[in-house]
Design a protein around this motif. Structure first.
Motif, mmCIF file in Angstrom:
data_model
loop_
_atom_site.group_PDB
_atom_site.id
_atom_site.type_symbol
_atom_site.label_atom_id
_atom_site.label_comp_id
_atom_site.label_asym_id
_atom_site.label_seq_id
_atom_site.Cartn_x
_atom_site.Cartn_y
_atom_site.Cartn_z
ATOM 1 N N LYS A 79 19.542 0.703 -4.214
ATOM 2 C CA LYS A 79 20.577 -0.302 -4.491
ATOM 3 C C LYS A 79 19.924 -1.670 -4.741
ATOM 4 N N GLY A 80 18.874 -1.965 -3.968
ATOM 5 C CA GLY A 80 18.198 -3.258 -4.097
ATOM 6 C C GLY A 80 17.635 -3.451 -5.504
ATOM 7 N N LEU A 81 17.018 -2.400 -6.056
ATOM 8 C CA LEU A 81 16.434 -2.528 -7.397
ATOM 9 C C LEU A 81 17.527 -2.669 -8.456
ATOM 10 N N LEU A 82 18.658 -1.966 -8.252
ATOM 11 C CA LEU A 82 19.771 -2.121 -9.211
ATOM 12 C C LEU A 82 20.246 -3.569 -9.238
ATOM 13 N N GLU A 113 6.179 2.922 -6.722
ATOM 14 C CA GLU A 113 6.467 3.732 -7.905
ATOM 15 C C GLU A 113 7.854 3.373 -8.459
ATOM 16 N N LYS A 114 8.827 3.273 -7.569
ATOM 17 C CA LYS A 114 10.190 2.936 -8.002
ATOM 18 C C LYS A 114 10.259 1.510 -8.539
ATOM 19 N N ALA A 115 9.638 0.580 -7.813
ATOM 20 C CA ALA A 115 9.734 -0.834 -8.207
ATOM 21 C C ALA A 115 9.028 -1.081 -9.541
ATOM 22 N N ALA A 116 7.902 -0.401 -9.765
ATOM 23 C CA ALA A 116 7.130 -0.629 -11.003
ATOM 24 C C ALA A 116 7.951 -0.257 -12.232
ATOM 25 N N LYS A 117 8.866 0.726 -12.051
ATOM 26 C CA LYS A 117 9.680 1.180 -13.200
ATOM 27 C C LYS A 117 10.566 0.079 -13.767
ATOM 28 N N ASP A 121 7.714 -9.038 -12.585
ATOM 29 C CA ASP A 121 6.493 -9.781 -12.917
ATOM 30 C C ASP A 121 5.384 -9.478 -11.914
ATOM 31 N N PHE A 122 5.790 -9.252 -10.645
ATOM 32 C CA PHE A 122 4.824 -8.922 -9.585
ATOM 33 C C PHE A 122 5.495 -7.998 -8.578
ATOM 34 N N ILE A 123 4.664 -7.242 -7.860
ATOM 35 C CA ILE A 123 5.142 -6.540 -6.666
ATOM 36 C C ILE A 123 4.369 -7.121 -5.486
ATOM 37 N N GLU A 124 5.120 -7.492 -4.441
ATOM 38 C CA GLU A 124 4.467 -7.970 -3.213
ATOM 39 C C GLU A 124 4.539 -6.862 -2.164
ATOM 40 N N LEU A 125 3.399 -6.508 -1.616
ATOM 41 C CA LEU A 125 3.384 -5.579 -0.483
ATOM 42 C C LEU A 125 3.443 -6.434 0.770
ATOM 43 N N ARG A 159 1.516 0.894 -12.313
ATOM 44 C CA ARG A 159 1.423 0.675 -13.764
ATOM 45 C C ARG A 159 0.662 -0.635 -13.993
ATOM 46 N N LYS A 160 1.232 -1.532 -14.800
ATOM 47 C CA LYS A 160 0.468 -2.774 -15.038
ATOM 48 C C LYS A 160 0.979 -3.942 -14.202
ATOM 49 N N VAL A 161 1.879 -3.658 -13.257
ATOM 50 C CA VAL A 161 2.462 -4.759 -12.477
ATOM 51 C C VAL A 161 1.438 -5.263 -11.451
ATOM 52 N N PRO A 162 1.115 -6.553 -11.475
ATOM 53 C CA PRO A 162 0.138 -7.069 -10.503
ATOM 54 C C PRO A 162 0.661 -6.948 -9.066
ATOM 55 N N ILE A 163 -0.258 -6.629 -8.162
ATOM 56 C CA ILE A 163 0.102 -6.445 -6.750
ATOM 57 C C ILE A 163 -0.374 -7.639 -5.922
ATOM 58 N N ILE A 164 0.577 -8.234 -5.197
ATOM 59 C CA ILE A 164 0.254 -9.328 -4.268
ATOM 60 C C ILE A 164 0.378 -8.778 -2.847
#
Ligand code: RRO
Length: 306
Positions: A79-82, A113-117, A121-125, A159-164
């Protein structure tokens, strides 16, 4: 204010101010930050399943900042990604960071994996939430080896999303964790998450104020801790740093950049001063650059290191 434009992992920002993954983090707040001219924003950390959060009260203001134990209240990854996709259709700019939290390495991988789809601009762990404990009684990413493994596995599916990687100050040596993240392939570090946990007691009721008793401390009181952490991380890794923790004035911004930050997280100050704080900080920083004859905000990064 052209001199405030900057770049982070190849992504362009009109100014260095980022709304961090805060203790409220709802859509209206993100919208208000954009209207106020924020350079980028982070959504509230998402987990695999929805979470109701900790018992009330979850947030408490005190003389030097805030105490929070939100407990990762969020609608869950699907739901959050939607909601984020909908938000990004309306507001494709400024750059946006999707934040993720898990208590197992395999769960982090599923979330990434879900968020990269949705191509943020970035994914923060979020390797550092102080209010949710894993089976060892602390956030999984607060030790070097699991942090390395989380990042390595996450990079394979990002994928190509930079990881912070967002780090906690509540460790013996933050540089060890930063180094582990860089070795795992992290593109950037954000530091710091809240300090503590801390506690406040209602002396009339004779019990802790927060529903969960203890919570992470944010606000001006933690700024020196944040500055020291960013300074040390800058001396240890080559990847860029999103510095945060108690930034409240333009002088704090200058110091945080000089310590080694490229971007500046400003969260608690929006509750203390309102969203107008972004314009106030931008004006102060731009004037400082002009007065000091410094061409660009990025020239300040790391200046305090000899
Ligand atoms: O939700 C929270 O309680 C919370 C999180 Br995820 C975090 O990363 N830092 C914090 O102070 N609170």
């Amino acid at each position: 204010m052209k001199n405030l434009a900057t770049e982070f992992c190849g992504v362009k920002f009109s100014n260095p101010f980022i709304l961090p993954s805060g203790f409220i983090g709802e859509t209206p707040e993100n919208e208000r930050a954009i209207v106020a001219g924020v350079g980028g924003l982070t959504f509230k950390s998402l987990t695999a399943l929805p979470r109701q959060g900790n018992p009330l009260p979850r947030v408490w203001r005190y003389d030097h900042g805030f105490l929070n134990s939100v407990g990762l209240r969020n609608p869950g990854i699907d739901k959050g990604l939607l909601e984020i996709v909908k938000f990004r259709k309306e507001f494709p700019q400024p750059p946006q960071i999707v934040s993720l939290f898990a208590t197992k390495i395999s769960e982090f991988v599923e979330l990434v994996e879900k968020a990269a789809k949705i191509k943020p601009d970035f994914i923060e762990l979020n390797l550092s939430c102080p209010n949710v404990e894993d089976e060892f009684g602390k956030s999984l990413g607060m030790a070097a080896e699991p942090a390395f493994k989380i990042v390595k596995a996450s990079k394979k599916v990002a994928r190509k999303v930079p990881i912070i990687c967002k780090l906690s100050p509540n460790v013996i040596d933050i540089t060890e964790i930063a180094k582990a993240c860089e070795s795992g392939g992290a593109d950037a570090i954000s530091a710091i998450n809240t300090v503590g946990p801390g506690m406040l007691i209602d002396i009339k009721k004779r019990k802790p104020i927060l529903g969960a008793k203890k919570g992470g401390v944010s606000g001006p009181g933690i700024f020196p801790v944040a500055l020291r952490c960013v300074y040390e991380i800058y001396e240890t890794v080559k990847i860029p740093i999103l510095g945060m923790g108690g930034i409240t004035t333009w002088q704090d911004c200058v110091a945080m950049l000089m310590a080694g930050a490229t971007l500046l997280g400003v969260g608690t100050a929006t509750y203390l001063k309102g969203m107008g704080v972004y314009a106030e900080l931008a004006q102060g920083l731009a004037t400082y650059l002009k007065t000091e004859k410094i061409k660009s905000v990025s020239d300040l990064t790391g200046m305090a290191h000899s």
